[in-house]
Write an enzyme that holds these catalytic residues in place. Structure first.
Site, PDB file in Angstrom:
ATOM      1  N   GLN A 221      48.056  39.535  32.211  1.00 51.68           N
ATOM      2  CA  GLN A 221      47.402  40.718  31.666  1.00 51.68           C
ATOM      3  C   GLN A 221      48.129  41.223  30.425  1.00 51.68           C
ATOM      4  O   GLN A 221      47.647  42.127  29.750  1.00 51.68           O
ATOM      5  CB  GLN A 221      47.369  41.841  32.713  1.00 51.68           C
ATOM      6  CG  GLN A 221      46.541  41.497  33.935  1.00 51.68           C
ATOM      7  CD  GLN A 221      46.606  42.563  35.011  1.00 51.68           C
ATOM      8  OE1 GLN A 221      46.834  42.251  36.161  1.00 51.68           O
ATOM      9  NE2 GLN A 221      46.395  43.825  34.668  1.00 51.68           N
ATOM     10  N   CYS A 369      45.761  51.263  38.733  1.00 50.63           N
ATOM     11  CA  CYS A 369      46.509  52.515  38.799  1.00 50.63           C
ATOM     12  C   CYS A 369      47.394  52.621  37.573  1.00 50.63           C
ATOM     13  O   CYS A 369      47.781  51.612  37.005  1.00 50.63           O
ATOM     14  CB  CYS A 369      47.373  52.447  40.062  1.00 50.63           C
ATOM     15  SG  CYS A 369      48.778  53.541  40.142  1.00 50.63           S
TER      16      CYS A 369
END
Ligand code: CDP
Length: 786
Positions: A221, A369
């Protein structure tokens, strides 16, 4: 093909996702699709013990298997100074164990072979001699004076304590509690769960011995950060490392860290001169890669007689596993937990956090989150619901009484965060209206009279996304700014290169819409590229809903920069001064003479064919965005459930989710994000749990034990929206991806507890499996009849 008269499908249009074409046709390019000539395959041997001394490893039987090219151990890695690597929290983590194993599933050795099957089979022929040690499976035991020290590899580490961190004003908070009419408290545990992306982690490392070029396809990512870390760890020149993150089958935070498998595969490719592929299986992913949460929390709320909140105290103990590896901005030891005061106007708050090593896999990743904001949101929304009941108040009214009012923004919280904008009351009102709150409460009364267990749960979360401003936010010292590079070609088609990495969120669609909005080029004429460190601007990656607030903002800014040059070109073409040029939706016209117009396409052509003397050719730019602040999405989730008293099974009757993520770029994609996030929140609340037995064996190592909700179990969601733009974002957008996972677990749990309150149940920790709910019902009944 767009025509001139068509409306520009910029912000606010539900443009269909361009990426779906290749995914639906099975034409995505995922890590396991990458096949290179002469490629070898790697499999990893993992520790069966949670804690043991590693006496010796005999690789001779495995090395003798036909097709096995090499067996790599920690000793071999140590010869190249690669047995240990730094973590995202500036701790160290074993790449392959040398001295001890510290969690079940830890990497011990690797086999490199001609096929993946040979590599896997040969693992069974590696003989390892272990001496088991006491496994530590709770942070409470870990901090006891007689607990064995887990990190004996660290000279200065004399116990298992990792950090102590405080936030807020202790004195003011103590004073608020001393003056309180009532104090309500809650002990709760946010259990360990796992992001479990559909695609596990993996890589293909190709180090060319002749050129020194290392090309690594990796499920990451955050490819740019990984390249920098690789350069620093392996001492390779950064320009010779190229990380390509291809299509990702989900990430959810699990694909942020550097995993030992990446390092071993790269070292093996370097040593063997052939490409090496490593693909995790499901169990490896669940037992050894970044878990999430694992916070034991105690919260207290100071209240006045009339229900006004005056102070908040929270203490927490984080179970970090054997290596402290969670990526957090270095200023915030427990990430953005400081925002634990949520949506409430709390004059004083104080947070105390401690972290401990245990014999469990490392991680603590931001699973949908922003750096521990999920745990914070869960804590406050559970505590507030409890406080309402203890005061005999309706939980909705009690929240409204204490909300930060909309004219209080920008609002500085008691722990020092500056909330950008909000209208919590409006989101709550819409949610209550949509679910028919008053009628539901009346129905609940009637159902209770018949002995049925109906419950209504609320959560009015406030989030914090888009890290962040360079003065406060970094990962390993790298400031959390992100870039965008835009080039408009002569025919008016553009390529946008972004620093963030899409993993299912639809950036190839929405970021093109941002360009469309700012420059008037239709989104299908803007190709969005990402995930290749050689071909995209630097950035910190996609997690914590930061893509839109940071790289999305950079995209708007670079498009504006390009537009300014386009305006100059238009003035040249229309033979007027730049001040006389007006811009609207891809057209530059002369003030007062609206028929004298040049389209962005005509201007783009002129940028290469007919530009004035002294002007640089081309139409392009790069922008690195340093956000002035984070953005603060919010919302209210309302859930109605019915619990079966005989089985403990609970059904969601209604689930209303009102989200405010500021200006929505693509409403359809936003709704998709919310559906996905609500499903994950439901899974966490109801079924997802990684736990350990007393020997440190991981329970939850496969999808039979670790349950993910499917379409069958998932409730129907009814969505609503309010729009409060962020003043700290060029297009007023706030991130949305994580909000539903952050906000919804408390709503589900509050609903189930509400259903069980007549029986005397006031607290149950997630996941609320039917067995756990049934047990709570039986215990409550036994207690009341005793
Ligand atoms: O960082 P990540 O992409 O996971 O999260 P995000 O910034 O919240 O964006 C998720 C997706 O929703 C992206 O495609 C965004 O562009 C889109 N989005 C939107 O259309 N409007 C918003 N206000 C926020 C996000």
């Amino acid at each position: 093909m767009a025509t001139d008269s068509e409306e520009i499908r910029g912000i606010g249009h539900s443009v269909k996702r361009v990426e779906d074409d290749r995914f639906i046709r099975g034409a995505g390019n995922y890590i396991d699709d990458v096949v290179l000539p002469r490629m070898l395959h790697m499999a990893i041997l993992r520790s069966p013990y949670a804690h043991a001394t590693l006496n010796s490893i005999d690789t001779s039987r495995a090395a003798a298997v036909p097709g096995v090219i090499a067996v790599v151990t920690g000793e071999l890695m140590a010869q190249h100074n690669l047995a240990w690597m730094p973590t995202m929290s500036s701790d160290t983590q074993a790449v392959l164990a040398t001295d001890k194993v510290r969690f079940q599933g830890q990497e011990v050795a690797a086999v490199i072979a001609e096929t993946a099957y040979i590599a896997k089979d040969a693992l069974e022929l590696i003989d390892v001699d272990y001496d088991p040690l006491e496994p530590i499976v709770t942070p409470q035991r870990s901090l006891e004076a007689d607990a064995p020290v887990i990190r004996t590899d660290k000279e200065d580490q004399k116990d298992n304590h990792i950090y102590h961190w405080e936030s807020g004003d202790k004195e003011a908070t103590d004073a608020a509690f001393a003056a309180a009419d009532k104090v309500v408290s809650l002990d709760t545990f946010y259990p360990r769960c796992h992001p479990a992306p559909l695609e596990t982690c993996g890589c293909v490392a190709d180090v060319n011995a002749a050129t020194g070029q290392a090309t690594i396809w990796m499920t990451s990512q955050a490819p740019h950060v990984i390249r920098t870390v690789f350069a620093l760890v392996a001492g390779l020149p950064e320009e010779k490392i190229r990380i390509i993150s291809p299509d990702l089958g989900g990430g959810f935070g699990n694909k942020v860290p550097v995993y030992p498998g990446y390092v071993v595969a790269t070292a093996a490719s370097l040593l063997l001169g052939r490409p090496v592929k490593w693909i995790e299986d499901r169990t490896e992913n669940l037992i050894s890669t970044g878990f999430a949460r694992d916070f034991h929390m105690h919260g207290e709320l100071a209240l006045k007689e009339d229900g006004t909140m005056t102070g908040l105290r929270v203490s927490l103990l984080a179970d970090e596993g054997a290596f402290h590896a969670d990526a957090q901005p270095s200023k915030f030891k427990v990430g953005l937990f400081g925002i634990v005061s949520g949506s409430y106007d709390l004059p004083a708050a104080h947070v105390v956090a401690d972290g401990a090593y245990t014999n469990k896999a490392p991680g603590g990743v931001a699973y949908r989150c922003s750096f521990r904001v999920t745990e914070a949101s869960y804590m406050i929304e559970r505590l507030v619901q409890n406080a309402a009941y203890e005061l005999g108040r309706d939980p909705a009214d009690f929240r409204k009484q204490n909300f930060i009012e909309k004219d209080q923004f920008p609002y500085t919280s008691a722990t020092g965060f500056i909330y950008d904008s909000g209208d919590y009351q409006a989101a709550m009102d819409l949610a209550l209206d949509k679910i028919g709150y008053a009628e539901l409460r009346a129905e609940q009364e009637a159902a209770r009279a018949e002995g049925k267990l109906h419950g209504i749960g609320l959560a009015s979360f406030t989030e914090i996304v888009g890290a962040g401003p360079h003065k406060d936010y970094d990962i390993l010292g790298l400031k959390m700014n992100d870039g965008a590079e835009l080039r408009v070609h002569p025919t008016g088609k553009a390529i946008l290169k972004i620093s963030v990495k899409t993993q299912g969120q639809g950036h190839e669609t929405t970021f093109a819409q941002i360009v469309a909005e700012e420059l008037g080029i239709q989104p299908e004429d803007v190709k969005v590229m990402h995930g290749d460190t050689d071909n995209t601007p630097y950035g910190l990656g996609t997690y914590a809903s930061r893509s839109t607030p940071v790289s999305g903002a950079a995209t708007a800014m670079v498009a504006r920069r390009v537009r300014e040059k386009a305006r100059k070109l238009a003035a040249h073409l229309l033979e007027v001064s730049e001040d006389d040029i007006e811009y609207e939706a891809g057209k530059f016209s002369v003030t007062g003479a609206p028929d004298k117009v040049k389209t962005i396409q005509e201007v783009a052509f002129a940028a290469y064919t007919d530009f004035p003397d002294g002007m640089e050719a081309g139409l392009e730019g790069t922008y690195y965005y340093d956000p002035p602040n984070l953005t603060y999405p919010f919302g209210t989730y309302a859930v109605a459930v019915e619990v079966d008293p005989d089985t403990g099974e609970w059904d969601v009757k209604r689930m209303v989710a009102v989200d405010d993520c500021g200006v929505r770029i693509n409403p359809m994609i936003v709704e998709g994000q919310i559906h996905g996030g609500l499903t994950e929140g439901y899974g966490i609340a109801k079924m997802q749990l990684i736990t350990f037995d007393e020997s440190g064996n991981c329970i939850g190592s496969n999808f039979v034990d670790y349950l993910l909700p499917t379409a069958w179990e998932t409730p129907r969601f009814e969505l609503g929206e309010t729009v409060t733009p962020s003043p700290h974002h060029p297009i007023g957008a706030k991130g949305v991806g994580e909000s539903p996972t952050v906000g919804s677990p408390a709503a589900y749990v509050n609903a189930v507890i509400d259903a069980l309150r007549p029986l005397g149940v006031t607290n149950i920790d997630m996941p609320l499996t039917s067995a756990k709910v049934w047990t709570a019902i039986q215990e409550a009944k036994a207690a009341s009849s005793a």
